[in-house]
Write a protein that holds these residues in place. Structure first.
Motif, PDB file in Angstrom:
ATOM      1  N   THR A 123      43.450  42.337  37.450  1.00 57.37           N
ATOM      2  CA  THR A 123      42.695  41.429  36.536  1.00 57.37           C
ATOM      3  C   THR A 123      41.348  42.107  36.221  1.00 57.37           C
ATOM      4  N   LEU A 124      41.104  42.119  34.963  1.00 57.28           N
ATOM      5  CA  LEU A 124      39.950  42.819  34.370  1.00 57.28           C
ATOM      6  C   LEU A 124      38.724  42.025  34.174  1.00 57.28           C
ATOM      7  N   ALA A 125      37.626  42.390  34.869  1.00 58.74           N
ATOM      8  CA  ALA A 125      36.363  41.528  34.696  1.00 58.74           C
ATOM      9  C   ALA A 125      35.564  42.055  33.567  1.00 58.74           C
ATOM     10  N   ALA A 126      35.176  41.117  32.845  1.00 58.01           N
ATOM     11  CA  ALA A 126      33.970  41.233  31.787  1.00 58.01           C
ATOM     12  C   ALA A 126      32.514  40.922  32.165  1.00 58.01           C
ATOM     13  N   TRP A 127      31.625  41.487  32.209  1.00 57.34           N
ATOM     14  CA  TRP A 127      30.352  41.111  32.719  1.00 57.34           C
ATOM     15  C   TRP A 127      29.648  39.952  31.585  1.00 57.34           C
ATOM     16  N   ASP A 128      29.157  39.111  32.565  1.00 57.30           N
ATOM     17  CA  ASP A 128      28.199  38.416  31.609  1.00 57.30           C
ATOM     18  C   ASP A 128      26.894  38.258  32.413  1.00 57.30           C
ATOM     19  N   GLU A 129      26.078  38.914  31.742  1.00 56.62           N
ATOM     20  CA  GLU A 129      24.822  39.452  32.296  1.00 56.62           C
ATOM     21  C   GLU A 129      23.962  38.016  32.164  1.00 56.62           C
ATOM     22  N   VAL A 130      23.182  37.727  33.140  1.00 55.89           N
ATOM     23  CA  VAL A 130      22.439  36.414  33.120  1.00 55.89           C
ATOM     24  C   VAL A 130      20.987  36.682  33.980  1.00 55.89           C
ATOM     25  N   GLU A 131      20.039  35.867  33.662  1.00 61.65           N
ATOM     26  CA  GLU A 131      18.624  36.182  34.264  1.00 61.65           C
ATOM     27  C   GLU A 131      18.702  35.424  35.489  1.00 61.65           C
ATOM     28  N   ASP A 132      19.401  34.360  35.825  1.00 63.17           N
ATOM     29  CA  ASP A 132      19.630  33.628  37.257  1.00 63.17           C
ATOM     30  C   ASP A 132      21.050  33.224  37.410  1.00 63.17           C
ATOM     31  N   LEU A 133      21.282  33.615  39.059  1.00 62.71           N
ATOM     32  CA  LEU A 133      22.709  32.963  39.329  1.00 62.71           C
ATOM     33  C   LEU A 133      22.425  31.578  39.963  1.00 62.71           C
ATOM     34  N   ASP A 134      23.634  30.961  40.128  1.00 63.66           N
ATOM     35  CA  ASP A 134      23.613  29.724  40.703  1.00 63.66           C
ATOM     36  C   ASP A 134      23.322  29.628  42.195  1.00 63.66           C
ATOM     37  N   ALA A 135      22.444  28.510  42.473  1.00 61.74           N
ATOM     38  CA  ALA A 135      21.929  28.499  44.140  1.00 61.74           C
ATOM     39  C   ALA A 135      23.175  28.365  45.020  1.00 61.74           C
ATOM     40  N   THR A 136      23.568  28.962  46.183  1.00 70.61           N
ATOM     41  CA  THR A 136      24.340  28.496  47.212  1.00 70.61           C
ATOM     42  C   THR A 136      23.980  28.356  48.631  1.00 70.61           C
ATOM     43  N   ALA A 137      24.655  27.971  49.664  1.00 65.21           N
ATOM     44  CA  ALA A 137      24.236  27.733  50.705  1.00 65.21           C
ATOM     45  C   ALA A 137      23.900  28.927  51.389  1.00 65.21           C
ATOM     46  N   ARG A 138      24.627  29.984  51.225  1.00 68.80           N
ATOM     47  CA  ARG A 138      24.698  31.145  51.791  1.00 68.80           C
ATOM     48  C   ARG A 138      23.429  32.093  51.319  1.00 68.80           C
ATOM     49  N   GLY A 139      23.089  31.743  50.048  1.00 67.69           N
ATOM     50  CA  GLY A 139      22.127  32.563  49.439  1.00 67.69           C
ATOM     51  C   GLY A 139      22.383  34.017  49.636  1.00 67.69           C
ATOM     52  N   GLU A 140      21.476  34.794  49.888  1.00 70.44           N
ATOM     53  CA  GLU A 140      21.343  36.173  50.266  1.00 70.44           C
ATOM     54  C   GLU A 140      21.854  36.821  51.313  1.00 70.44           C
ATOM     55  N   GLY A 141      22.253  35.683  52.047  1.00 73.39           N
ATOM     56  CA  GLY A 141      22.895  36.151  53.401  1.00 73.39           C
ATOM     57  C   GLY A 141      24.078  36.944  53.668  1.00 73.39           C
ATOM     58  N   GLY A 142      24.039  37.688  54.537  1.00 78.65           N
ATOM     59  CA  GLY A 142      25.285  38.414  54.411  1.00 78.65           C
ATOM     60  C   GLY A 142      25.151  39.421  55.772  1.00 78.65           C
ATOM     61  N   PHE A 143      26.287  40.499  55.934  1.00 77.56           N
ATOM     62  CA  PHE A 143      26.211  41.347  56.803  1.00 77.56           C
ATOM     63  C   PHE A 143      25.942  40.868  58.283  1.00 77.56           C
ATOM     64  N   GLY A 144      26.638  39.705  58.478  1.00 76.56           N
ATOM     65  CA  GLY A 144      26.498  39.276  60.068  1.00 76.56           C
ATOM     66  C   GLY A 144      25.386  37.984  60.301  1.00 76.56           C
ATOM     67  N   SER A 145      25.078  37.596  58.905  1.00 76.63           N
ATOM     68  CA  SER A 145      24.013  36.479  58.942  1.00 76.63           C
ATOM     69  C   SER A 145      24.494  35.263  59.532  1.00 76.63           C
ATOM     70  N   THR A 146      25.765  35.282  59.715  1.00 77.89           N
ATOM     71  CA  THR A 146      26.311  33.890  60.349  1.00 77.89           C
ATOM     72  C   THR A 146      26.434  34.046  61.796  1.00 77.89           C
ATOM     73  N   GLY A 147      26.180  35.214  62.356  1.00 78.29           N
ATOM     74  CA  GLY A 147      26.150  35.451  63.685  1.00 78.29           C
ATOM     75  C   GLY A 147      27.190  36.552  64.061  1.00 78.29           C
ATOM     76  N   GLY A 148      27.367  37.020  65.456  1.00 80.85           N
ATOM     77  CA  GLY A 148      28.303  38.110  65.753  1.00 80.85           C
ATOM     78  C   GLY A 148      29.524  37.830  65.571  1.00 80.85           C
ATOM     79  N   HIS A 149      30.505  38.360  66.384  1.00 73.26           N
ATOM     80  CA  HIS A 149      31.869  38.283  66.470  1.00 73.26           C
ATOM     81  C   HIS A 149      32.435  37.304  67.275  1.00 73.26           C
ATOM     82  N   GLY A 150      31.421  36.503  68.230  1.00 72.95           N
ATOM     83  CA  GLY A 150      31.961  35.606  69.115  1.00 72.95           C
ATOM     84  C   GLY A 150      32.434  34.371  68.207  1.00 72.95           C
ATOM     85  N   SER A 151      33.114  33.187  68.897  1.00 72.69           N
ATOM     86  CA  SER A 151      33.633  32.282  68.169  1.00 72.69           C
ATOM     87  C   SER A 151      32.352  31.381  67.617  1.00 72.69           C
ATOM     88  N   LEU A 152      32.667  30.787  66.573  1.00 72.58           N
ATOM     89  CA  LEU A 152      31.759  29.862  65.814  1.00 72.58           C
ATOM     90  C   LEU A 152      31.424  28.715  66.781  1.00 72.58           C
TER      91      LEU A 152
END
Ligand SMILES: O=c1ccn([C@H]2C[C@H](O)[C@@H](COP(=O)(O)OP(=O)(O)OP(=O)(O)O)O2)c(=O)[nH]1
Length: 152
Positions: A123-152
């Motif tokens: 599937t080919l992507a076509a960039w749609d460059e914008v000034e702002d992205l829609d807000a989400t609950a995760r936001g910029e959190g990543g790379f382990g932001s929800t915790g380690g590898h233990g159970s939820l």
């Protein structure tokens, strides 16, 4: 049974006599592909193993080169770029990059099944460059932001 897609394959001179990539079972997603050369993969080393053929994949598809789980588990043999990407416009020899993650030499004989090939749609992507992205609950959190590898 899923549909099949015709893919042109050309044997190279050193590929004659080898098995073509094939599905080992009726439900297999990947075709086992064999080595066209003999090599000893030393511990920690990598090698682009020739398969003895080239392909012309139809536009809109790719072939993914994936490790075989048995080789990975029993011998530490993997595909460091997994899934390797075979582009539809590539006409060179299809090669399988293998890495030996074990402490032992791993001999590969011509004809050995070293990896598997999966034909997949692209599937080919076509960039749609914008000034702002829609807000989400995760936001910029990543790379382990929800915790380690233990159970939820
Ligand atoms: O496991 C692999 C990965 C790639 N290739 C071939 C087919 C693919 O179409 C081409 C380029 O692969 P890729 O785009 O991953 O490599 P690159 O490092 O970005 O090189 P290039 O600049 O040639 O695209 O090399 C293989 O034979 N085996």
């Amino acid at each position: 049974m899923p549909d099949t897609i015709p893919v042109k394959l050309k044997r190279l001179p050193h590929g004659h006599g080898l098995d073509l990539p094939a599905y080992a079972t009726g439900g297999a997603a990947g075709m086992d592909v064999v080595a066209a050369e003999n090599i000893v993969l030393r511990p920690g080393s990598r090698h682009a193993v020739g398969t003895g053929f080239a392909v012309a994949i139809p536009p809109g598809y790719e072939i993914q080169v994936r490790p075989r789980s048995g080789l990975a588990l029993k011998h530490g043999i993997s595909v460091p770029n997994a899934p390797g990407t075979i582009d539809s416009d590539y006409r060179g020899e299809l090669k399988v990059i293998l890495v030996n993650l074990s402490d032992d030499n791993f001999p590969i004989q011509r004809g050995d099944r070293i990896a598997q090939l999966v034909l997949a749609p692209v599937t080919l992507a076509a960039w749609d460059e914008v000034e702002d992205l829609d807000a989400t609950a995760r936001g910029e959190g990543g790379f382990g932001s929800t915790g380690g590898h233990g159970s939820l």
